[in-house]
Design an enzyme around this catalytic site. Structure first.
Site, PDB file in Angstrom:
ATOM      1  N   GLY A  46      63.637  40.517  86.206  1.00 48.05           N
ATOM      2  CA  GLY A  46      63.892  41.767  85.504  1.00 48.05           C
ATOM      3  C   GLY A  46      65.101  41.565  84.628  1.00 48.05           C
ATOM      4  CD  GLU A  47      67.706  42.102  80.855  1.00 41.44           C
ATOM      5  OE1 GLU A  47      66.511  41.884  80.588  1.00 41.44           O
ATOM      6  OE2 GLU A  47      68.613  41.309  80.554  1.00 41.44           O
ATOM      7  CB  SER A  48      70.519  39.635  85.883  1.00 40.52           C
ATOM      8  OG  SER A  48      70.962  39.271  84.598  1.00 40.52           O
ATOM      9  CB  CYS A  78      63.554  35.154  86.773  1.00 36.71           C
ATOM     10  SG  CYS A  78      63.632  34.815  85.022  1.00 36.71           S
ATOM     11  NE  ARG A 109      71.651  37.842  81.786  1.00 35.39           N
ATOM     12  CZ  ARG A 109      71.889  38.909  81.018  1.00 35.39           C
ATOM     13  NH1 ARG A 109      73.099  39.157  80.580  1.00 35.39           N
ATOM     14  NH2 ARG A 109      70.897  39.715  80.715  1.00 35.39           N
ATOM     15  CB  ILE A 138      59.329  35.789  81.664  1.00 28.92           C
ATOM     16  CG1 ILE A 138      57.859  35.490  81.973  1.00 28.92           C
ATOM     17  CG2 ILE A 138      59.460  36.991  80.741  1.00 28.92           C
ATOM     18  CD1 ILE A 138      57.147  36.591  82.713  1.00 28.92           C
ATOM     19  NE  ARG A 139      63.519  38.953  78.095  1.00 31.86           N
ATOM     20  CZ  ARG A 139      64.586  39.578  78.576  1.00 31.86           C
ATOM     21  NH1 ARG A 139      65.779  39.292  78.123  1.00 31.86           N
ATOM     22  NH2 ARG A 139      64.456  40.482  79.507  1.00 31.86           N
ATOM     23  CG  HIS A 174      58.700  35.168  86.929  1.00 31.50           C
ATOM     24  ND1 HIS A 174      59.321  36.278  87.449  1.00 31.50           N
ATOM     25  CD2 HIS A 174      59.359  34.861  85.795  1.00 31.50           C
ATOM     26  CE1 HIS A 174      60.311  36.635  86.661  1.00 31.50           C
ATOM     27  NE2 HIS A 174      60.356  35.789  85.645  1.00 31.50           N
ATOM     28  CD  GLU A 176      57.358  36.928  90.381  1.00 31.91           C
ATOM     29  OE1 GLU A 176      57.569  35.853  90.976  1.00 31.91           O
ATOM     30  OE2 GLU A 176      58.079  37.356  89.459  1.00 31.91           O
TER      31      GLU A 176
HETATM   32  N1  GLN Z   1      66.622  37.421  80.920  1.00 32.91           N
HETATM   33  C1  GLN Z   1      66.749  38.119  82.161  1.00 32.91           C
HETATM   34  C2  GLN Z   1      68.200  38.262  82.569  1.00 32.91           C
HETATM   35  O1  GLN Z   1      69.035  37.645  82.027  1.00 32.91           O
HETATM   36  C3  GLN Z   1      65.971  37.425  83.267  1.00 32.91           C
HETATM   37  C4  GLN Z   1      64.514  37.381  82.900  1.00 32.91           C
HETATM   38  C5  GLN Z   1      63.583  37.486  84.062  1.00 32.91           C
HETATM   39  O2  GLN Z   1      63.961  37.862  85.166  1.00 32.91           O
HETATM   40  N2  GLN Z   1      62.336  37.222  83.801  1.00 32.91           N
HETATM   41  O3  GLN Z   1      68.505  39.008  83.450  1.00 32.91           O
END
Ligand code: GLN
Length: 195
Positions: A46-48, A78, A109, A138-139, A174, A176
């Site tokens: 997600g977004e840390s 992630c 990140r 993913i990112r 990921h 999952e």
């Molecule tokens: N880019 C997100 C972050 O810095 C991490 C991406 C992800 O969890 N898929 O939090």
């Protein structure tokens, strides 16, 4: 044993869906009481920065730190890995979150860059034979360095994409989202959560 998914932000439904194939009564964790009831925990992607803020707002920071420091079996993917890292290299993409510091890695990140925000690549996972594991990135953060208190457990080519410190695992990809349960099975087996 109860298994939980930290359910504040991120790909929580995907984690719950996969986990419930293996442990049907997996619960979402949103409060200190939920956390106290689990014997293994998944930290989603997600977004840390957002997840860190919500952990604080829900009163989960201190209890989660304590469980982690006592070795709560945890699989962090992630953004979850970012939150467990001991050291964050400054990211080019804005502020970095506070971290729990239980995984001895240096992480940056979004380090695969905007043009490669998401990709799939074969991953080799320690102790998982047969075909390579399908790594979904993913990112993703990049693991820049692994300290003495962490052990590499997954590689994309030469690059480390997963580590563990005892019962706590952190992956930049990921599982999952991979339609392949081998990593989950292995983690849950070592956590004592699979019969
Ligand atoms: N880019 C997100 C972050 O810095 C991490 C991406 C992800 O969890 N898929 O939090």
């Amino acid at each position: 044993m109860n298994v939980g998914v930290l359910a504040l932000q991120g790909d929580v439904p995907e984690h719950l869906r996969v986990l419930r194939e293996l442990v049907p009564d997996t619960i979402p964790v949103r409060s200190p009481a939920d956390l106290a009831s689990v014997g293994a925990l998944f930290l989603p992607g997600g977004e840390s920065t957002t997840i860190a803020r919500l952990i604080e707002e829900m009163g989960l920071w201190a209890p989660l730190r304590q469980r982690l420091e006592h070795g709560l079996p945890t699989l962090a993917t992630c953004a979850g890995l970012i939150l467990l890292a001991r050291d964050l290299a400054p990211s080019a993409y804005g502020r970095d979150p506070p971290t729990f510091g239980v995984l001895d890695v240096r992480v940056r990140r979004n380090d695969y860059g905007a043009q490669r925000e998401s990709f799939e690549a074969p991953v080799r996972v320690d102790g998982i034979g047969g075909r390579p594991f399908p790594g979904v990135f993913i990112r993703s953060p990049r693991i820049l360095g692994v300290g003495a208190d962490a052990t590499p457990i997954a590689w994309h080519g030469e690059e480390v994409v997963g580590v563990r410190a005892g019962t706590i695992w952190g992956l930049t990809f990921h599982p999952e989202l991979a339609r392949d349960l081998r990593v989950h099975r292995k983690f849950l087996a070592q956590a004592g959560a699979l019969l």
